[in-house]
Scaffold this active site. Structure first.
Site, PDB file in Angstrom:
ATOM      1  N   HIS A 262       0.849  -1.211   0.000  1.00  0.00           N
ATOM      2  CA  HIS A 262       0.000   0.000   0.000  1.00  0.00           C
ATOM      3  C   HIS A 262       0.875   1.248   0.000  1.00  0.00           C
ATOM      4  O   HIS A 262       1.482   1.596   1.013  1.00  0.00           O
ATOM      5  CB  HIS A 262      -0.923   0.015   1.224  1.00  0.00           C
ATOM      6  CG  HIS A 262      -1.920   1.133   1.184  1.00  0.00           C
ATOM      7  ND1 HIS A 262      -3.273   0.930   1.030  1.00  0.00           N
ATOM      8  CD2 HIS A 262      -1.769   2.483   1.234  1.00  0.00           C
ATOM      9  CE1 HIS A 262      -3.898   2.092   1.006  1.00  0.00           C
ATOM     10  NE2 HIS A 262      -2.995   3.064   1.129  1.00  0.00           N
TER      11      HIS A 262
ATOM     12  N   HIS B 150       1.534   5.371  -2.105  1.00  0.00           N
ATOM     13  CA  HIS B 150       1.044   6.441  -2.999  1.00  0.00           C
ATOM     14  C   HIS B 150       2.241   7.048  -3.708  1.00  0.00           C
ATOM     15  O   HIS B 150       2.851   7.999  -3.221  1.00  0.00           O
ATOM     16  CB  HIS B 150       0.286   7.510  -2.206  1.00  0.00           C
ATOM     17  CG  HIS B 150      -0.976   6.993  -1.599  1.00  0.00           C
ATOM     18  ND1 HIS B 150      -2.203   7.118  -2.220  1.00  0.00           N
ATOM     19  CD2 HIS B 150      -1.204   6.303  -0.459  1.00  0.00           C
ATOM     20  CE1 HIS B 150      -3.136   6.541  -1.470  1.00  0.00           C
ATOM     21  NE2 HIS B 150      -2.550   6.035  -0.392  1.00  0.00           N
TER      22      HIS B 150
ATOM     23  N   GLN C  73      -9.536   9.303  -5.337  1.00  0.00           N
ATOM     24  CA  GLN C  73      -9.192   9.956  -4.065  1.00  0.00           C
ATOM     25  C   GLN C  73     -10.311  10.857  -3.528  1.00  0.00           C
ATOM     26  O   GLN C  73     -10.551  10.922  -2.329  1.00  0.00           O
ATOM     27  CB  GLN C  73      -7.916  10.784  -4.269  1.00  0.00           C
ATOM     28  CG  GLN C  73      -7.542  11.686  -3.115  1.00  0.00           C
ATOM     29  CD  GLN C  73      -6.311  11.222  -2.375  1.00  0.00           C
ATOM     30  OE1 GLN C  73      -5.317  10.825  -2.957  1.00  0.00           O
ATOM     31  NE2 GLN C  73      -6.389  11.251  -1.077  1.00  0.00           N
TER      32      GLN C  73
ATOM     33  N   HIS D 102      -9.298   1.853  -0.050  1.00  0.00           N
ATOM     34  CA  HIS D 102      -9.166   2.578   1.203  1.00  0.00           C
ATOM     35  C   HIS D 102     -10.517   2.440   1.883  1.00  0.00           C
ATOM     36  O   HIS D 102     -11.526   2.851   1.315  1.00  0.00           O
ATOM     37  CB  HIS D 102      -8.866   4.048   0.958  1.00  0.00           C
ATOM     38  CG  HIS D 102      -7.464   4.327   0.547  1.00  0.00           C
ATOM     39  ND1 HIS D 102      -6.933   3.881  -0.626  1.00  0.00           N
ATOM     40  CD2 HIS D 102      -6.474   5.009   1.191  1.00  0.00           C
ATOM     41  CE1 HIS D 102      -5.664   4.291  -0.703  1.00  0.00           C
ATOM     42  NE2 HIS D 102      -5.357   4.967   0.383  1.00  0.00           N
TER      43      HIS D 102
ATOM     44  N   GLU E  71     -11.071   4.506   6.808  1.00  0.00           N
ATOM     45  CA  GLU E  71      -9.902   5.176   7.396  1.00  0.00           C
ATOM     46  C   GLU E  71     -10.432   6.336   8.224  1.00  0.00           C
ATOM     47  O   GLU E  71     -10.440   7.490   7.803  1.00  0.00           O
ATOM     48  CB  GLU E  71      -8.940   5.672   6.307  1.00  0.00           C
ATOM     49  CG  GLU E  71      -7.637   6.216   6.907  1.00  0.00           C
ATOM     50  CD  GLU E  71      -6.668   6.720   5.861  1.00  0.00           C
ATOM     51  OE1 GLU E  71      -7.005   6.696   4.659  1.00  0.00           O
ATOM     52  OE2 GLU E  71      -5.561   7.142   6.252  1.00  0.00           O
TER      53      GLU E  71
ATOM     54  N   ASP F  48       2.447   3.309   2.879  1.00  0.00           N
ATOM     55  CA  ASP F  48       1.432   4.326   2.576  1.00  0.00           C
ATOM     56  C   ASP F  48       2.068   5.615   2.041  1.00  0.00           C
ATOM     57  O   ASP F  48       1.769   6.025   0.933  1.00  0.00           O
ATOM     58  CB  ASP F  48       0.573   4.614   3.816  1.00  0.00           C
ATOM     59  CG  ASP F  48      -0.792   5.214   3.469  1.00  0.00           C
ATOM     60  OD1 ASP F  48      -1.117   5.319   2.285  1.00  0.00           O
ATOM     61  OD2 ASP F  48      -1.535   5.563   4.403  1.00  0.00           O
TER      62      ASP F  48
HETATM   63 FE   FE2 Z   1      -3.411   5.170   1.411  1.00  0.00          FE
END
Ligand code: FE2
Length: 434
Positions: free
Chosen positions: A65, A67, A160, A218, A221, A317
């Site tokens: 995971h 970005h 996102q 996701h 969260e 992440d």
């Molecule tokens: Fe993430």
């Protein structure tokens, strides 16, 4: 043989394949970049040999995971002064219009250099698809092509700003998949309502099932105990027969959920074959921010999920981006934080944290030839540690990193020279008993 690694101690997950062989073993690699032999005192010669001298030799680290479209943007256009999630999101919004493809590629390539040096040879990265230009998608597809000879980069189409909340997001996501992005992402807890969140999960799972793709969302969260999209994700996975192909990332609301509810949720996740990814560095930093004291940790229920038979991995992440100012592609740092936050200090717990950044993460990505056994791809790391626990404790140096049978990185062991009367000349931070 093209390369032999002598006297390798295997991690428990690999050593179980060879119960009749006492550690250490020799690992023979052919010129096609495949492991062809794993046995003690291998009677063969090779063009090149590495003597591991009893050190741990592991399959590579896998980050499930990440970005990569945001990484190494620290300070652009400014730093996250408060260090909070909300300022991070605002900062990403400021940065997005200024992104150029060239800058994205350069930052991602630099990060992949760090990854290789850390023995991190497979990464699943989310890529934001809410920009209709799909600039980041094009950039990361180019990075994927460039690093393919030595690093497996898997991309997730990530809406996102919300699949339903952001105009055109679903179309953009489908376009990204058409361009070659591998996995379907989502962010149900960011939709306007719980109902919209559940609807987005259904839409994305149906689309992924139709395309034969994996899903990694996701999910939840949040510190809100009523954020229960993981339940919908698991139920949809079961309904659509996608067992073993779907992952919930973060799942931090599970930390705050009612225990009785979780006692029903865990068997559902197990039955659906839904995997879980915690992101310890980020979860411990961003969750519980509105608490005073006691202050929640916010990381999902890792030991409980493992005990229920659910595949759990740890992700990095973020590294030096709007949400997190630190990090250096070191999955042992991730494992160490996960171990502490989840209080996994038993011997089995510590080893499980090593598995969470290696073999479990590889399973989530669906890496087929991962491991140290004949037939596997010759991707491995020689660590300056004697076992997994010492590797986590020391965040051990990667003495050698082998990708597709080729040594792609070397690093010196961590040693310090002492100048003290009557004391040893050198320390290596390992426990030595007379
Ligand atoms: Fe993430």
């Amino acid at each position: 043989m093209d390369l032999i690694i002598r006297r390798a101690t295997l991690p428990r997950s690999a050593a179980q394949l060879f119960p009749h062989h006492p550690s250490p073993v020799d690992v023979g690699i052919d010129d096609a970049g495949r492991i062809v032999a794993v046995e003690p005192n291998l009677a063969a010669s090779a063009r090149d040999e590495i003597d591991a001298a009893g050190s741990l030799v592991t399959p590579p680290f896998v980050d499930p995971h990440f970005h990569m479209d945001a990484t190494l943007s620290y300070g652009l256009p400014r730093v996250n002064a408060s260090g909070t999630l909300l300022e991070g999101i605002a900062l990403w919004g400021e940065l997005k219009p200024e992104l150029t493809q060239q800058a994205l590629i350069e930052r991602a390539m630099q990060y992949c250099d760090w990854a290789v040096a850390r023995g991190l040879l497979a990464i699943r990265s989310h890529v934001d698809v809410c920009d209709p230009r799909l600039l980041a998608v094009e950039a990361l597809l180019e990075v994927k092509r460039r690093v393919a000879p030595y690093l497996d980069l898997q991309l997730v189409a990530f809406p996102q700003d919300g699949l339903l909340r952001s105009a055109g997001a679903f179309d953009n996501l489908k376009r990204a998949i058409g361009m070659g992005v591998d996995v379907v992402g989502g962010i149900p807890h960011f939709e306007r309502t719980l109902a919209d969140g559940a609807q987005s999960v259904r839409m994305l799972c149906e689309y992924a099932a139709g395309q034969g793709l994996r899903v990694d969302m996701h999910c939840d969260e949040s510190d809100d105990p009523l954020s229960r999209h993981i339940e919908t994700l698991a139920a949809e996975t079961h309904r659509l027969g996608m067992h073993g192909r779907v992952t919930g990332s973060h799942l931090t609301s599970m930390h705050s959920m009612d225990n009785y509810y979780v006692s029903k949720l865990l068997p559902l996740m197990r039955e659906s074959g839904v995997a879980a990814i915690a992101n310890p560095l980020i979860n411990i930093t961003l969750q519980g921010r509105s608490d005073t004291y006691p202050k929640r940790r916010g990381m999902t229920r890792v030991p409980e999920m493992l005990a229920a038979g659910i595949t759990v991995a740890f992700g990095h992440d973020c590294v030096m981006d709007p949400w997190y100012s630190l990090g250096s592609a070191d999955m042992l740092e991730v494992a160490q934080m996960g171990l502490h936050v989840a209080q996994m200090t038993s011997v089995d717990g510590m080893r499980a944290c090593f598995d969470a950044v290696t073999v479990n993460a590889a399973r989530i990505l669906g890496l087929e030839d991962y491991g140290i056994a004949p037939g596997c791809a010759a991707n491995l790391v020689v660590l300056d540690a004697r076992d997994e626990i010492e590797a986590i404790r020391l965040r051990a140096a990667r003495l050698a990193v082998v990708s597709r049978g080729r040594v792609v990185s070397r690093a010196p062991a961590a040693r310090a020279s002492l100048s003290l009367e009557g004391r040893p000349e050198q320390v290596d931070f390992k426990l030595h008993r007379a």
